[in-house]
Design a protein around this motif. Sequence first.
Motif, short mmCIF file in Angstrom:
data_model
loop_
_atom_site.label_atom_id
_atom_site.label_comp_id
_atom_site.label_asym_id
_atom_site.label_seq_id
_atom_site.Cartn_x
_atom_site.Cartn_y
_atom_site.Cartn_z
N TYR A 1 -20.66 6.00 -50.01
CA TYR A 1 -21.06 6.11 -51.42
C TYR A 1 -21.73 7.47 -51.63
O TYR A 1 -22.95 7.57 -51.76
CB TYR A 1 -22.00 4.96 -51.79
CG TYR A 1 -21.40 3.61 -51.48
CD1 TYR A 1 -20.49 3.02 -52.36
CD2 TYR A 1 -21.72 2.94 -50.31
CE1 TYR A 1 -19.91 1.80 -52.08
CE2 TYR A 1 -21.14 1.72 -50.01
CZ TYR A 1 -20.24 1.15 -50.90
OH TYR A 1 -19.65 -0.06 -50.60
N TYR B 1 -16.44 0.34 -55.83
CA TYR B 1 -17.63 1.20 -55.76
C TYR B 1 -17.41 2.34 -54.76
O TYR B 1 -17.76 3.50 -55.03
CB TYR B 1 -18.86 0.39 -55.34
CG TYR B 1 -19.27 -0.68 -56.32
CD1 TYR B 1 -19.21 -0.46 -57.69
CD2 TYR B 1 -19.74 -1.92 -55.89
CE1 TYR B 1 -19.60 -1.44 -58.60
CE2 TYR B 1 -20.14 -2.90 -56.79
CZ TYR B 1 -20.07 -2.67 -58.13
OH TYR B 1 -20.45 -3.64 -59.03
N HIS B 2 -16.85 2.03 -53.62
CA HIS B 2 -16.59 3.03 -52.58
C HIS B 2 -15.61 4.08 -53.08
O HIS B 2 -15.84 5.29 -52.95
CB HIS B 2 -16.04 2.30 -51.35
CG HIS B 2 -15.59 3.19 -50.24
ND1 HIS B 2 -16.22 4.36 -49.87
CD2 HIS B 2 -14.52 3.08 -49.39
CE1 HIS B 2 -15.59 4.92 -48.86
NE2 HIS B 2 -14.54 4.16 -48.56
N SER C 1 -17.11 6.10 -56.22
CA SER C 1 -18.19 6.98 -55.77
C SER C 1 -17.62 8.23 -55.11
O SER C 1 -18.10 9.36 -55.34
CB SER C 1 -19.11 6.24 -54.80
OG SER C 1 -20.16 7.07 -54.36
#
Length: 270
Positions: free
Chosen positions: A140, A79-80, A83
Amino acid sequence: MDAAAAKYVGATLLGDVQEGSLEELLDSLRLNSTGRPSTIGPHIPIPALANIATRYHKATRSAPPPVFSISGRYLPLLYHLISTLIASPHNYAVVVVDAESRFDVTRLISSPSSSPVPNPSDASHHHSSTTTTTTSTNSYPAQLPDLRHVHIYRPARGQEQVRAAVAAAGEWMMYGSHRSRAREWWGTVVIGGGSGTGSGSGAGLPLPVKGDVNAGWKGWLRVEREEVSGFPPGISVEEAWRDRDQRRKVVEAAGWVAGSRVGTYVWKDE
């Protein structure tokens, strides 16, 4: 390279063919032609992570793909990274092939209610020279419109199904009429496609599916929660009970650690 050196390199590579795969031979050619691994790609816009990838592939004399093979609690790192890739100023498009049906695209955006909680261990915690902590505001950075440029495929489990999905996604991103045509396609993240950490799987066994980033049960970059120090010595039960809410907040606000033999990367889940 003179004739004698070329003859020696050629003999060495021919000998390697007897024990290695074609992919291993190609990696050897890259290393012998330059004396070092080829430039790590695709672009990793998080410098500390890029440094870990470069150091790992140099130490193991390997070449991507994958740039990262991630294990442990790998979703927060994905996700990091994703994003950051899809957000300004990079503005990439990314394919995610998720054979485990666990990837949640809404996690690419920071929660507006998130706020940092002081960690009582911060004052005495020192990172090694290979450890980097990001600022929480940058973990993010993607905005809602950026999510349109994450193309998710959810094939059935199995390497053949995942391999077919990776090929179809590549074909679509290169030639399809999709909404990300104005963006550069960064690459493909594969979740649950096999370990993807080696060049072969043995005689008669299928090769692991290799994305630009692989995440699964086996990988050289392992993700875990950042360690939180315990209660101080001598604390009473009453004191521990009174501080339980603050303690819970500290534990929930702990960061994440992506560790490897060549370095460690730490970031906050905010």
